[in-house]
Design a protein around this motif. Structure first.
Motif, mmCIF file in Angstrom:
data_model
loop_
_atom_site.group_PDB
_atom_site.id
_atom_site.type_symbol
_atom_site.label_atom_id
_atom_site.label_comp_id
_atom_site.label_asym_id
_atom_site.label_seq_id
_atom_site.Cartn_x
_atom_site.Cartn_y
_atom_site.Cartn_z
ATOM 1 N N CYS A 42 0.810 -1.216 0.000
ATOM 2 C CA CYS A 42 0.000 0.000 0.000
ATOM 3 C C CYS A 42 0.846 1.271 0.000
ATOM 4 N N ILE A 45 1.822 2.897 -3.250
ATOM 5 C CA ILE A 45 0.873 3.746 -3.967
ATOM 6 C C ILE A 45 0.960 5.171 -3.438
ATOM 7 N N HIS D 31 4.217 -4.029 -11.280
ATOM 8 C CA HIS D 31 3.125 -3.483 -10.473
ATOM 9 C C HIS D 31 3.143 -4.048 -9.071
ATOM 10 N N ASP D 79 -6.979 -4.832 -1.744
ATOM 11 C CA ASP D 79 -6.801 -4.074 -2.975
ATOM 12 C C ASP D 79 -6.685 -2.625 -2.554
ATOM 13 N N ILE D 81 -5.755 0.013 -3.800
ATOM 14 C CA ILE D 81 -6.028 1.155 -4.669
ATOM 15 C C ILE D 81 -7.505 1.509 -4.639
ATOM 16 N N ASN D 121 -9.051 4.487 -9.139
ATOM 17 C CA ASN D 121 -8.403 3.231 -9.499
ATOM 18 C C ASN D 121 -8.083 3.188 -10.998
ATOM 19 N N SER D 348 -7.872 -9.648 -8.888
ATOM 20 C CA SER D 348 -6.603 -9.655 -9.603
ATOM 21 C C SER D 348 -6.016 -11.047 -9.670
ATOM 22 N N VAL D 377 -3.341 -5.781 -8.676
ATOM 23 C CA VAL D 377 -2.801 -5.254 -7.434
ATOM 24 C C VAL D 377 -2.329 -6.452 -6.639
#
Lengths: 171, 157, 350, 383
Positions: A42, A45, D31, D79, D81, D121, D348, D377
């Motif tokens: 996290c 991000i 990612h 997740d 995001i 997102n 995902s 993610v």
């Protein structure tokens, strides 16, 4: 007399000349920090948001590098798991000296919310690599990233390069 | 189609392999089947024109104390109905036929169930751990699991 | 050869003047690279609505200096599994290749380090050395990403050398000289005397202008590929190959790659300036014309080209390796060939 | 004779054409911490083996040890995001088990924040996809706008990324006075940037060349792999839980479900998956506008919920349309305040499983783009 004393002064970074050189070298290292972004979870991000226009991490003179060889500090952003731990160690060892570590977020500081039942979570990245600056938060706000970055710069700019032994009191 | 209709239809084909239908509102209704006939049942669930369950939403492994359970949540893209299928196997010999050849998505789901619960899917082409390291010991989501003290020289808990 | 260098007149030809002539471009490269790095940081920030480095000196203008000071202090790692000799040699070869090209670049009508008659030929020959350095570095690093990056870089360099060479060759045909100083001198006068507008000559040159403008663009695109800049940065495409051929390099060796990249950018920009954009000539006839103004015009023009390169980098996505080859061999090469033939015909019939 | 035979054998064993490349777990464009073991023949990908688990944070074990409300923060971190969207199916499942009717206003606020989060997102998804293609600037444009959305969600919940805003039977707090105007403001900004990015990135010739006809996912394969969300819709299947099984109050809004049409290449390529995301942002804007107009001014933001949440014995599988696809929670309750078993069907995780199927035969650079177009993610993949 005064000048001579100053040149020999053990508490002034080894005198005028060495002191100034040391200052210059530290200045260079503290102002130009290329980082290896070890994005894990996290916090990564939030760090991406930190890199974006509103906060602009590059103001501090940082440049992202994708190869550990060219990085000055590694930013561990997120939960470190056991499967990942060996890789972090390898990446850290691949970096060229002098190297620093910023641990971002509760997870990499101490395991965070996963400290009790996380059977696969390493409880703190400092168990495997030495950490210079801890940034708390879950995830930290961009302001916290800024603070952490400034703390690292502060730390670098006060480092001893010459007469280390003398300054540390080791004869 | 409603769960009881599906149950009746299945029962007419696989008479003794279908064990029961449990309906208990507001919970989801589910059909319990014999693990040994699971592959055939799933196959007809996907291919028969009145079922058409072409979409495996989720595959869950469960630890129920004595038994291990596998739960299949199915959905039909065309007919827009769903059903839950359950199968139970004893903990000592947790063998369930793999449905990976029916729904390819089951590949990773089954590996995950194997990884965390320890269900042994027979016929899976590559049943290895997926989330935990390959040399991890034990199945963490079993109720009697205790985490190891050390892993590769790092303290676990 | 005569009167190419004011230092010869001033000091005579001895070892000191030669050393001075050699070191002038070196000093220029170093200072220029610092400015270009800062420009890169600041322009990217400006395009992206950021500020860029702000905390090193006023408005961050000392940022490149800090970076050099830091890079000097970094540990110099030679990977254990690498081929040590080649690994250590590669950055020097690349930098030499970039720097040696400066030998024939006319900075002003009174200063070109070496005014040899085959200047353009020399630039192309020496430019190929960097391909060797890249493949040496990529192979010797013993890293798969480096190897892939090196292979891509070399195939790209070789492919794009040809359209670039055709563009240059067309100018050579027009100017009937390979001496870069001669070519610069030919374009004296107003800006319509530049080779991008067909070079000096009567009004009949209007037929050749579309081709020379096209060649300028072809040369510019090829030069982007030769310097591995976006949209042709696949050898070091960050999202695919971690850092391409210099993945394993650290410290000063990496800095040499870094400097060589920026030096190369300037070299291609300088060639573009010299052969198409009038070199050190003022665009407005005699206005601000002269040896010292020449330096100004030359650097200003070259630096503008560099700025365009930077601008493109922060705007466009990246090509894929096969598309890159497609553009090189199937688009640029035939086009440059057509232009070359057209210009040759024009020169023949004139 | 024997000499020659031995030589032949050696040459056949010297199959040195293929190279095994290890992409990740620390690679700029996986990612997160995905590791792909790639076998390449020159530049052509011949095999992809994903290795997961580098972010396995024992989510399901935690769920068995925590009480029901305590689980919500862990769900945020799955997740990370689109945290708002994650919480929704979980609280809905519990509401179904406990038979709670949520107040009208709560439903509207939930829709608005979820759609705002969906926009955020998709912005990240398209931005990182552009980054994979080498375009850095659209990334920053999107992040600039995402920040405005984050600010609204921060004012509501107090957190920038992991909100913990949804509660069983309600929300953590009411909206603030200028909520409506700020939402409308953000929508305007989102639309402006989207138009800009359409020019700068989506319809850029180089970008089209890179992404069209790359990583084609046919609908049959997509359904068999249980893909969902923009990955499935990019293949031309109009499957959206908001339309197909309208949960909450989605049946009250007028919106379209964009699907990939193969505008620049075959249906189901990377470009299609990407344009679906761009169009969904616009649809989300429409939903937010309608929801803002219909939202009741006053009302409770919490239903009558028992202090200790103890669902009756039973089980529920609840799924909603996450920005990445359908996210499902399978909750088995044993009558206590801790679940017996909680399985999250990571969107995902399922979408990623299609990677080995669709990336064979493309170039290595394409593999990176295919991975980017799936929008994974890792927190949700590994849980």
């Amino acid at each position: 007399m005064g000048l001579l004393n100053k040149l020999d002064d053990p508490y002034d970074g080894g005198g005028i000349i060495l002191g100034k050189v040391e200052e210059l070298l530290n200045w260079g290292r503290s102002k130009s920090d290329w980082y290896l972004h070890f994005g894990l979870a996290c916090c990564a991000i939030e760090f991406m948001a930190m890199n974006a226009s509103h906060f602009d991490f590059m103001r501090f003179g940082t440049i992202p590098r994708t190869s550990p060889r060219q990085a000055d500090f590694i930013m561990v952003t997120g939960t470190v798991t056991f499967k990942m731990a060996d890789r972090i160690k390898v990446l850290y060892e691949q970096m060229a000296e002098p190297k620093y570590v910023i641990s971002v977020g509760s997870c990499s500081n101490c395991g965070g919310p996963y400290w009790e039942h996380g059977y696969h979570v390493l409880k703190g990245v400092d168990k495997i690599i030495p950490v210079d600056v801890y940034i708390p938060g879950c995830p930290p706000r961009p302001e916290a990233f800024e603070e952490g970055m400034m703390k690292l710069q502060e730390k670098i700019s006060h480092q001893a390069i010459f007469n280390k032994r003398k300054r540390l009191g080791i004869e | 189609m409603l769960p009881n209709e599906i149950f009746e239809k299945l029962r007419s084909v696989y008479s003794d392999q279908i064990i029961e239908l449990i309906e208990n509102h507001p919970s989801d209704s589910f059909i319990t089947v014999n693990a040994s006939a699971l592959f055939e049942i799933c196959h007809s669930l996907r291919d028969e024109a009145f079922f058409m369950f072409d979409y495996l939403m989720s595959l869950t492994g469960m630890d129920l104390g004595e038994n291990l359970g596998v739960v299949y949540h199915l959905y039909s893209m065309q007919l827009k109905h769903k059903i839950v299928i359950k199968a139970f196997v004893p903990k000592e010999q947790p063998k369930v036929p793999s449905v990976e050849r029916i729904w390819r998505t089951a590949d990773w789901h089954e590996r995950e169930a194997y990884d965390l619960i320890g269900v042994n899917f027979e016929g899976h082409h590559n049943l290895i751990r997926i989330l935990l390291p390959y040399d991890w010991e034990g199945y963490p989501l079993r109720k009697d699991y205790t985490a190891p003290e050390m892993y590769h020289g790092m303290k676990v808990s | 050869m005569e009167n190419t260098n004011f230092l010869w007149d001033l000091m005579g030809k001895n070892i000191w003047s030669v050393l001075l002539v050699i070191s002038l471009p070196l000093m220029f490269v170093l200072v220029y690279a610092l400015i270009a790095i800062l420009a890169e940081l600041k322009i990217s920030a400006w395009i992206q609505e950021r500020l860029g480095p702000m905390r090193t000196g006023p408005w961050g203008i000392l940022q490149p200096v800090a970076e050099v000071v830091k890079l000097i202090q970094k540990e110099d790692i030679t990977p254990d599994q690498s081929s040590k000799l080649l690994y250590n040699l590669a950055p020097f070869i690349i930098f030499t290749g970039a720097y040696a090209a400066f030998a024939v670049i006319p900075f002003s009508e009174a200063f070109v380090p070496s005014g040899i008659d085959v200047g353009l030929f020399y630039v192309f020959a020496i430019g190929s050395i960097s391909a060797m350095g890249i493949v040496m570095g990529g192979w010797a690093s013993n890293n798969k990403y480096s190897l892939m990056g090196a292979m891509r870089a070399v195939s790209q360099l070789i492919s794009y050398e040809i359209p670039a060479a055709f563009a240059v060759l067309s100018v050579v045909v027009l100017a009937s000289s390979m001496n870069m100083q001669e070519i610069s001198k030919m374009q004296t006068g107003w800006f319509w005397n530049w080779f991008i507008f067909g070079g000096p000559g009567s009004i009949s040159k209007i037929w050749v202008i579309p081709f020379t403008v096209g060649l300028t663009l072809i040369y510019f695109i090829s030069s982007l590929a030769e310097t591995n800049r976006v949209p042709f940065d696949i050898p070091e495409g960050e999202s695919e190959l971690v850092a391409g051929f210099h993945t394993e390099y650290s410290g000063m060796k990496f800095a040499m790659f870094f400097f060589a990249e920026y030096a190369n950018m300037f070299v291609v920009a300088a060639i573009l300036t010299t052969i198409f954009l009038g070199g050190w000539n003022s665009p407005f006839g005699d206005f601000m014309q002269g040896p010292w103004w020449g330096v100004f015009w030359f650097i200003a023009k070259s630096f503008s080209v560099v700025l365009v390169q930077i601008w493109i980098r922060w705007t466009l996505p990246r090509f894929r390796v096969d598309q890159l080859m497609y553009v090189g061999w199937k688009v640029l090469l035939p086009l440059s060939f057509v232009c070359f033939i057209a210009i040759s015909l024009f020169v023949m019939l004139k | 004779m024997s000499e020659k035979k031995r030589l032949d054998l050696e040459y056949s064993q010297l199959d040195s054409d293929r190279m095994r490349l290890n992409v990740g777990p620390q690679h700029p464009s996986t990612h997160g911490v995905l590791r792909l073991e790639v076998e390449i023949d020159g530049e052509i990908v011949t095999e992809v083996i994903p290795h997961l688990g580098y972010l396995h944070r024992s989510f399901e074990k935690h769920c068995e040890k925590m009480t029901y409300p305590q689980i919500i923060p862990y769900i945020d971190r799955m997740d990370y995001i689109s945290a708002m969207n994650n919480e929704w199916p979980y609280v809905m499942a519990l509401e179904k088990m406990l038979d709670i009717k949520v107040p009208e206003k709560v439903e509207y606020i939930r829709v608005i924040v979820a759609e705002l989060n969906r926009i955020a997102n998709h912005q990240i998804a398209v931005a990182t996809f552009g980054l994979d293609a080498g375009a850095f600037t659209p990334f920053l444009f999107f992040f600039r706008d995402r920040e405005y959305i984050i600010w609204i969600l921060e004012k509501l919940s107090g957190a920038r990324l992991l909100y913990n805003y949804f509660r069983v039977g309600g929300l953590a707090g009411d909206t603030y006075p200028s909520f409506k105007e700020e939402c409308l403001n953000v929508i305007e900004k989102v639309r402006k940037t989207n138009a800009e990015v359409m020019d700068l990135l989506i319809y850029n010739r180089i970008f089209i060349q890179r992404t069209a006809n790359v990583g084609i996912l046919t609908p049959e394969v997509a359904v068999n792999y249980a893909c969902s969300g923009p990955v499935l819709r990019g293949s031309g299947l109009r499957y959206d839980l908001r339309k197909d099984e309208p949960y909450s109050i989605y049946d009250r809004f007028d919106f379209e479900v964009p699907v990939g049409k193969g505008e620049v290449g075959f249906v189901g390529d990377c470009w299609d998956r990407n344009i679906v995301r761009m169009q969904e942002m616009e649809q989300s804007c429409r939903i937010i506008e309608q929801a803002l107009a219909q939202m009741p001014e006053t009302g409770d933001v919490k239903a009558n919920v028992p202090k200790r949440i103890k669902p009756p014995k039973g089980e529920v599988y609840m799924r909603t349309e996450n920005p990445k696809g359908d996210l499902g929670f399978y909750i088995v309750s044993n009558g206590t305040d801790k679940p017996e078993r909680l399985k999250a069907r990571g969107t995902s995780f399922v979408n990623l499983s299609v990677i080995p199927e669709i990336s064979k035969g493309y170039m290595f650079a394409d593999l990176i783009l295919i991975l980017g177009s799936i929008d994974i993610v890792l927190g949700e993949v590994d849980r």
